[in-house]
Design a protein around this motif. Structure first.
Motif, short mmCIF file in Angstrom:
data_model
loop_
_atom_site.label_atom_id
_atom_site.label_comp_id
_atom_site.label_asym_id
_atom_site.label_seq_id
_atom_site.Cartn_x
_atom_site.Cartn_y
_atom_site.Cartn_z
N THR A 170 -4.49 -4.93 1.44
CA THR A 170 -6.07 -4.92 1.65
C THR A 170 -6.71 -4.98 0.37
O THR A 170 -6.07 -6.16 -0.33
N HIS A 171 -7.89 -4.30 0.06
CA HIS A 171 -8.78 -4.78 -1.13
C HIS A 171 -8.94 -3.71 -1.86
O HIS A 171 -8.86 -2.44 -1.34
N GLN A 172 -9.47 -3.79 -3.13
CA GLN A 172 -9.50 -2.74 -4.18
C GLN A 172 -10.66 -1.56 -3.41
O GLN A 172 -10.42 -0.56 -3.40
N VAL A 173 -11.77 -2.23 -3.07
CA VAL A 173 -12.73 -1.44 -2.31
C VAL A 173 -12.17 -0.59 -1.39
O VAL A 173 -12.69 0.65 -1.17
N ASN A 174 -11.31 -0.96 -0.32
CA ASN A 174 -10.78 -0.33 0.53
C ASN A 174 -9.66 0.92 0.14
O ASN A 174 -10.09 2.14 0.69
N ILE A 175 -8.97 0.47 -0.93
CA ILE A 175 -8.32 1.43 -1.25
C ILE A 175 -8.90 2.68 -2.23
O ILE A 175 -8.59 3.68 -1.98
N THR A 176 -9.96 2.15 -2.92
CA THR A 176 -10.81 3.33 -3.39
C THR A 176 -11.59 4.09 -2.52
O THR A 176 -11.60 5.52 -2.43
N ALA A 177 -11.94 3.47 -1.50
CA ALA A 177 -12.66 4.30 -0.38
C ALA A 177 -11.80 5.41 0.39
O ALA A 177 -12.13 6.46 0.89
N ALA B 283 -5.01 -2.40 -9.56
CA ALA B 283 -5.01 -3.50 -10.05
C ALA B 283 -4.49 -4.61 -8.88
O ALA B 283 -3.94 -4.48 -7.90
N SER B 284 -4.49 -5.72 -9.37
CA SER B 284 -3.87 -7.10 -8.38
C SER B 284 -2.43 -6.71 -8.02
O SER B 284 -1.66 -6.33 -9.18
N ALA B 285 -2.12 -6.70 -6.90
CA ALA B 285 -0.76 -6.42 -6.40
C ALA B 285 -0.27 -4.85 -6.70
O ALA B 285 0.89 -4.71 -6.23
N GLU B 286 -1.06 -4.01 -7.07
CA GLU B 286 -0.74 -2.78 -7.27
C GLU B 286 -0.64 -2.17 -5.71
O GLU B 286 -1.49 -2.09 -4.94
N ALA B 287 0.44 -1.17 -5.70
CA ALA B 287 0.82 -0.41 -4.59
C ALA B 287 0.47 0.98 -4.63
O ALA B 287 0.95 1.58 -5.71
N VAL B 288 -0.19 1.54 -4.01
CA VAL B 288 -0.61 3.08 -3.85
C VAL B 288 0.17 3.86 -2.69
O VAL B 288 -0.05 3.46 -1.51
N VAL B 289 1.06 4.67 -2.88
CA VAL B 289 1.95 5.19 -2.16
C VAL B 289 1.09 6.48 -1.63
O VAL B 289 0.74 7.31 -2.53
N LEU B 290 1.14 6.88 -0.35
CA LEU B 290 0.50 7.76 0.43
C LEU B 290 1.82 8.75 1.07
O LEU B 290 2.55 7.92 1.42
N GLY B 291 1.42 9.99 0.91
CA GLY B 291 2.39 10.75 1.72
C GLY B 291 1.36 11.96 2.42
O GLY B 291 0.28 12.14 2.26
N PRO B 292 1.91 12.62 3.20
CA PRO B 292 1.34 13.73 4.09
C PRO B 292 0.49 14.73 3.16
O PRO B 292 1.21 15.24 2.07
N ASP B 293 -0.42 15.14 3.48
CA ASP B 293 -1.35 16.13 2.61
C ASP B 293 -0.95 17.71 3.44
O ASP B 293 -1.62 18.59 2.72
N GLY B 294 -0.25 17.71 4.52
CA GLY B 294 -0.15 19.14 4.94
C GLY B 294 -0.93 19.45 5.75
O GLY B 294 -1.19 20.51 6.34
N GLN B 295 -2.31 18.73 6.00
CA GLN B 295 -3.48 19.08 6.78
C GLN B 295 -3.59 17.95 7.82
O GLN B 295 -4.73 17.90 8.25
N ARG C 277 -3.11 -3.74 -2.93
CA ARG C 277 -4.13 -4.61 -3.17
C ARG C 277 -3.43 -6.09 -3.25
O ARG C 277 -2.37 -6.14 -3.95
N HIS C 278 -4.26 -7.13 -2.67
CA HIS C 278 -3.62 -8.27 -2.57
C HIS C 278 -3.44 -8.84 -4.03
O HIS C 278 -3.93 -8.19 -5.22
N ALA C 279 -2.50 -9.65 -4.14
CA ALA C 279 -2.18 -10.27 -5.40
C ALA C 279 -3.25 -10.87 -6.13
O ALA C 279 -4.33 -11.02 -5.61
N LEU C 280 -3.02 -11.35 -7.31
CA LEU C 280 -4.15 -11.79 -8.36
C LEU C 280 -4.80 -13.08 -7.62
O LEU C 280 -4.12 -14.10 -7.29
N ALA C 281 -5.96 -13.00 -7.57
CA ALA C 281 -6.77 -14.18 -6.81
C ALA C 281 -8.15 -13.98 -7.84
O ALA C 281 -9.08 -13.10 -7.54
N PRO C 282 -8.23 -14.93 -8.82
CA PRO C 282 -9.05 -14.93 -9.94
C PRO C 282 -10.54 -14.80 -9.43
O PRO C 282 -10.86 -15.40 -8.46
#
Length: 188
Positions: A151-158, A165-177, A41-46
């Motif tokens: 990207t943006h929080q709404v995209n990450i959630t979708a 949170a701002s600047a939070e990184a969500v790490v993805l890996g293969p799901d085997g499918q 998610r992009h860094a802090l943009a109030p």
């Protein structure tokens, strides 16, 4: 009425603290694996959303990074370098706050990708079409290095079902499918 509900849900989710719980002991180790993906998610943009009438090619009309947000982005890039994560490609939405986050963290090799643009306040069909396109791009990534998407929080959630949170990184890996799953998250 439905768009108001979607907008309120997105607003509520944006205000919540991050919910991407670490599912591996070390998300950084996951990022060093071939073909890893990280959504940031992009860094802090109030604020929330963008002012009415904003334009993608005019940063003065958008919500932008604060000084704290710029420092977050720089720290994020430093963490990647210090931990030996090899970045293969950096993709950003076309919003100024995502582009700036990506460039401050990873330099000038950022490529815009409209599939990761914010859809905050858009109707369900536009959101679903864009999310499907973003998912296709992610599932095609084979590496060998890490794909970084700012990207943006709404995209990450979708895409993942978790908030960020701002600047939070969500790490993805293969799901085997043939898809991916959340492996963990971190903040700078």
């Amino acid at each position: 009425m439905r768009s108001i509900g979607v907008t309120l849900l997105a607003l509520f989710a944006a205000l919540l603290p991050a919910t991407a719980a670490a599912t591996t002991p070390d998300p950084w180790a996951e990022l060093r694996k071939p073909g890893a993906i990280v959504l940031i998610r992009h860094a802090l943009a109030p604020g929330v959303g963008d002012p009415p009438g904003f334009r993608l090619n005019d940063c003065a009309t958008q919500r932008n990074l604060s000084d704290e947000g710029r420092a977050q982005a720089r720290r994020l890039g430093e963490q990647f370098r210090e931990r030996g994560v090899r970045v293969g490609q950096v993709i950003s939405s076309q919003w100024c706050r995502t582009r700036e986050t990506a460039r401050l963290a990873f330099g000038d090799r950022v490529r815009d990708e409209p599939a990761f643009n914010s859809f905050f306040g858009q109707d369900g069909s536009a959101r679903d079409t864009q999310t499907r396109r973003a998912r296709e791009l992610l599932t095609r990534w084979k590496g060998p290095d890490t794909l970084v998407v700012v990207t943006h929080q709404v995209n990450i959630t979708a895409l993942t079902g978790v908030g960020a949170a701002s600047a939070e990184a969500v790490v993805l890996g293969p799901d085997g499918q043939g898809g991916f799953k959340v492996q963990g998250s971190f903040t700078p």
